[in-house]
Design an enzyme around this catalytic site. Sequence first.
Site, mmCIF file in Angstrom:
data_model
loop_
_atom_site.group_PDB
_atom_site.id
_atom_site.type_symbol
_atom_site.label_atom_id
_atom_site.label_comp_id
_atom_site.label_asym_id
_atom_site.label_seq_id
_atom_site.Cartn_x
_atom_site.Cartn_y
_atom_site.Cartn_z
ATOM 1 N N ARG A 2 -5.887 -9.095 -11.251
ATOM 2 C CA ARG A 2 -6.153 -8.369 -10.021
ATOM 3 C C ARG A 2 -6.403 -6.892 -10.293
ATOM 4 O O ARG A 2 -5.889 -6.319 -11.245
ATOM 5 C CB ARG A 2 -5.016 -8.557 -9.013
ATOM 6 C CG ARG A 2 -3.732 -7.811 -9.316
ATOM 7 C CD ARG A 2 -2.664 -8.200 -8.312
ATOM 8 N NE ARG A 2 -1.486 -7.361 -8.428
ATOM 9 C CZ ARG A 2 -1.340 -6.207 -7.783
ATOM 10 N NH1 ARG A 2 -2.303 -5.774 -7.011
ATOM 11 N NH2 ARG A 2 -0.234 -5.500 -7.925
ATOM 12 N N ARG A 6 -11.098 -1.867 -11.124
ATOM 13 C CA ARG A 6 -10.805 -0.434 -11.316
ATOM 14 C C ARG A 6 -11.254 0.085 -12.671
ATOM 15 O O ARG A 6 -11.447 1.283 -12.837
ATOM 16 C CB ARG A 6 -9.304 -0.187 -11.141
ATOM 17 C CG ARG A 6 -8.798 -0.447 -9.734
ATOM 18 C CD ARG A 6 -7.391 0.055 -9.549
ATOM 19 N NE ARG A 6 -6.475 -0.530 -10.525
ATOM 20 C CZ ARG A 6 -5.184 -0.240 -10.579
ATOM 21 N NH1 ARG A 6 -4.668 0.633 -9.745
ATOM 22 N NH2 ARG A 6 -4.395 -0.817 -11.462
ATOM 23 N N ARG A 15 -16.904 3.649 -5.545
ATOM 24 C CA ARG A 15 -15.806 4.452 -4.997
ATOM 25 C C ARG A 15 -16.183 5.929 -4.870
ATOM 26 O O ARG A 15 -15.569 6.670 -4.097
ATOM 27 C CB ARG A 15 -14.554 4.298 -5.851
ATOM 28 C CG ARG A 15 -13.911 2.929 -5.729
ATOM 29 C CD ARG A 15 -13.250 2.699 -4.358
ATOM 30 N NE ARG A 15 -11.975 3.390 -4.299
ATOM 31 C CZ ARG A 15 -11.707 4.414 -3.523
ATOM 32 N NH1 ARG A 15 -12.637 4.907 -2.725
ATOM 33 N NH2 ARG A 15 -10.518 4.976 -3.527
ATOM 34 N N ASP A 51 -7.164 -4.748 0.777
ATOM 35 C CA ASP A 51 -5.882 -4.087 0.554
ATOM 36 C C ASP A 51 -4.862 -4.728 1.472
ATOM 37 O O ASP A 51 -5.201 -5.155 2.580
ATOM 38 C CB ASP A 51 -5.975 -2.584 0.832
ATOM 39 C CG ASP A 51 -4.752 -1.840 0.330
ATOM 40 O OD1 ASP A 51 -3.752 -1.781 1.088
ATOM 41 O OD2 ASP A 51 -4.769 -1.328 -0.789
ATOM 42 N N TYR A 126 6.159 -0.007 3.763
ATOM 43 C CA TYR A 126 5.145 1.018 4.035
ATOM 44 C C TYR A 126 5.284 1.548 5.458
ATOM 45 O O TYR A 126 5.199 2.756 5.700
ATOM 46 C CB TYR A 126 3.742 0.451 3.830
ATOM 47 C CG TYR A 126 3.307 0.380 2.392
ATOM 48 C CD1 TYR A 126 3.198 1.529 1.615
ATOM 49 C CD2 TYR A 126 2.993 -0.843 1.806
ATOM 50 C CE1 TYR A 126 2.795 1.467 0.286
ATOM 51 C CE2 TYR A 126 2.588 -0.911 0.479
ATOM 52 C CZ TYR A 126 2.490 0.239 -0.274
ATOM 53 O OH TYR A 126 2.096 0.176 -1.580
#
Length: 317
Positions: A2, A6, A15, A51, A126
């Site tokens: 995962r 990036r 990005r 996300d 969060y």
Amino acid sequence: MRQAGRSLPEYRALREKYSMLEMCTTPELAVQATMQPVDRLGVDAAILFSDIVVPLLAMGVDLDITPGIGPVIADPIRTVDMVDALQPLDPDAGVPFVLDAIRILVGELQVPLIGFAGAPFTLASYLIEGGPSRTFARTKSLMFGEPETWNKLMDRLSESILAYLRAQVGAGAQAIQVFDSWVGALAPAEYLTYVAPSVERIFSGLEDLAVPRIHFGVGTGELLGLMGSVGADVVGVDWRIPLTVARERVGANYALQGNLDPAICLAPWHVIEEHASEVLREGGGRGHIFNLGHGVLPETDPDVLARLVALVHEFRS
């Protein structure tokens, strides 16, 4: 692996143009980001680019994903009235872009697509902390000090996450993964009392869909057996314990996923090969999905990841 995107220059190029939320809420961009590591690395499955906080947007939460920080909540939850104000998630109305991305991907991918969601505890942390935390002090304070408010929050989140995951499967996802990234902050007794019922509700609510259910957390070595018992088919393992130990804790009825340390991928190839081969030997033959023990580090060489995938395929054959 995962977050493999990036480390890819083509992902970083995206990005530079778009924010994380723009990419998550624009199906065409989410499709690109999902496909990039599959095309580049040759992995055996894709995981949806999104996300874990995306469904919170549809529940009326004012949030942003800040580079270098992560999710930031504008008005952290402090009272039961704020819990009551959370809207139940209607996936078709609240997150249609996620479902559209899945439908496109299912038509284009040559490998299975894994959908995912955050687990109630991690999302609650969060919402209560207002962002990432090292101590989870406010979260635990509410959990221990106001159990009725906590239970109401976990009920609202589990109900919405279940609807979200069912909608993903309905759109074409062939497996689902529930990420409880921060639940390793809890002791086993705390997990059983404050977390397990909500996660069990999610997994049991997916049982009739007959898709593999994966459960993963970070720093959860002491919780692995419990994380399997709440209804998962596969338990993800980070790099902190050997798979042989994880197998003893989880039991023979579950498959394991993991667990190469992502930092190993920055070492010379002979070191990577040695450690990856050890993971394969420990996990192979008894229900094992080779993976990293957490997300790919951004500085990882994509060519090394592709070589690692080839090593796994060679071992399997």
